[in-house]
Design an enzyme around this catalytic site. Structure first.
Site, PDB file in Angstrom:
ATOM      1  N   HIS A  27       0.860  -1.070  -0.076  1.00  0.00           N
ATOM      2  CA  HIS A  27       0.040   0.151  -0.064  1.00  0.00           C
ATOM      3  C   HIS A  27       1.014   1.256  -0.080  1.00  0.00           C
ATOM      4  O   HIS A  27       0.581   2.180  -0.816  1.00  0.00           O
ATOM      5  CB  HIS A  27      -0.979  -0.030   1.317  1.00  0.00           C
ATOM      6  CG  HIS A  27      -1.897  -1.020   1.201  1.00  0.00           C
ATOM      7  ND1 HIS A  27      -2.130  -1.767   2.522  1.00  0.00           N
ATOM      8  CD2 HIS A  27      -2.859  -1.562   0.505  1.00  0.00           C
ATOM      9  CE1 HIS A  27      -3.121  -2.695   2.479  1.00  0.00           C
ATOM     10  NE2 HIS A  27      -3.790  -2.332   1.055  1.00  0.00           N
ATOM     11  N   LYS A  51     -18.218  -5.243   8.865  1.00  0.00           N
ATOM     12  CA  LYS A  51     -16.925  -6.044   8.829  1.00  0.00           C
ATOM     13  C   LYS A  51     -16.226  -5.594  10.139  1.00  0.00           C
ATOM     14  O   LYS A  51     -15.943  -4.314  10.037  1.00  0.00           O
ATOM     15  CB  LYS A  51     -16.362  -5.778   7.682  1.00  0.00           C
ATOM     16  CG  LYS A  51     -15.574  -7.095   6.968  1.00  0.00           C
ATOM     17  CD  LYS A  51     -14.956  -6.867   5.687  1.00  0.00           C
ATOM     18  CE  LYS A  51     -13.962  -7.702   5.674  1.00  0.00           C
ATOM     19  NZ  LYS A  51     -12.978  -7.444   4.237  1.00  0.00           N
ATOM     20  N   ARG A 100      -2.068  -6.207  -8.378  1.00  0.00           N
ATOM     21  CA  ARG A 100      -1.259  -7.086  -8.261  1.00  0.00           C
ATOM     22  C   ARG A 100      -0.981  -8.235  -9.287  1.00  0.00           C
ATOM     23  O   ARG A 100      -0.091  -8.760  -9.474  1.00  0.00           O
ATOM     24  CB  ARG A 100      -1.447  -7.783  -6.758  1.00  0.00           C
ATOM     25  CG  ARG A 100      -1.238  -6.826  -5.575  1.00  0.00           C
ATOM     26  CD  ARG A 100      -1.773  -7.625  -4.443  1.00  0.00           C
ATOM     27  NE  ARG A 100      -3.203  -7.760  -4.421  1.00  0.00           N
ATOM     28  CZ  ARG A 100      -4.095  -8.051  -3.721  1.00  0.00           C
ATOM     29  NH1 ARG A 100      -3.533  -8.116  -2.206  1.00  0.00           N
ATOM     30  NH2 ARG A 100      -5.443  -8.123  -3.853  1.00  0.00           N
ATOM     31  N   SER A 137      -3.230  -7.395   3.225  1.00  0.00           N
ATOM     32  CA  SER A 137      -3.528  -7.072   4.536  1.00  0.00           C
ATOM     33  C   SER A 137      -3.930  -8.488   5.083  1.00  0.00           C
ATOM     34  O   SER A 137      -3.434  -8.833   6.338  1.00  0.00           O
ATOM     35  CB  SER A 137      -4.529  -6.051   4.817  1.00  0.00           C
ATOM     36  OG  SER A 137      -3.965  -4.855   4.436  1.00  0.00           O
TER      37      SER A 137
END
Length: 169
Positions: A27, A51, A100, A137
């Protein structure tokens, strides 16, 4: 006056959105690169009430502010709702996202097209540094929870906070 605030000039703004639970070196690489391309970069920390994150929103914001302080042009704020509304409220014409893998592109392209259709906001895709192409993460939290070494995957401040949090929980 000269520079971005002078009369008639336009401040170039972009946003890097995400949950950042926690922020990783991947990040940080995207944010650093965006900060070299734009006058102001907002890091928008997504609030998702459905969440439960490892870190509270305020903790994430604090960590991100600490690890991006050296850039000088990065602002960190929470957001809830549509990212395009966040952008409209702050006159941000561009979203910067790291990619990615090809699998990221499929999803992110749909999001980019929707955001552009809703508001005209453009999305710029930045290829992730190959060093961080596997990094997320979620993986960092999982490896750290099992006692794995993630020191090379997160900034030192984040490693300290992560270690302390996992020790408590």
């Amino acid at each position: 006056m000269t520079g971005p605030e002078s009369e008639g000039s336009h401040v170039r703004r972009a946003v890097c959105p995400g949950s950042f639970d926690p922020i990783t070196n991947g990040h940080l690489d995207i944010i650093a690169r965006a900060s070299r391309l734009y006058d102001e970069v907002y890091v928008a920390v997504m609030i998702n009430q459905s969440k439960k994150g490892l870190f509270e929103i305020e903790e994430r914001i604090d960590l991100i502010r600490r690890v991006t302080a050296e850039y000088g042009n990065v602002r960190v704020e929470a957001f809830h709702g549509l990212l395009v509304d966040f952008c409209k409220q702050r006159d941000i014409p561009a979203i910067v996202k790291g990619l990615r893998a090809v699998s990221d592109f499929d999803y992110e392209l749909q999001m980019a097209q929707m955001n552009n259709g809703l508001s005209g906001v453009e999305t710029l895709f930045v290829p992730t540094n190959p060093t961080y192409s596997f990094l997320s993460s979620s993986l960092v939290k999982e490896v750290a929870a099992w006692g794995g070494d993630v020191a090379h995957l997160v900034p030192p401040e984040v490693l300290t906070a992560l270690t302390e949090r996992l020790r408590r929980d």
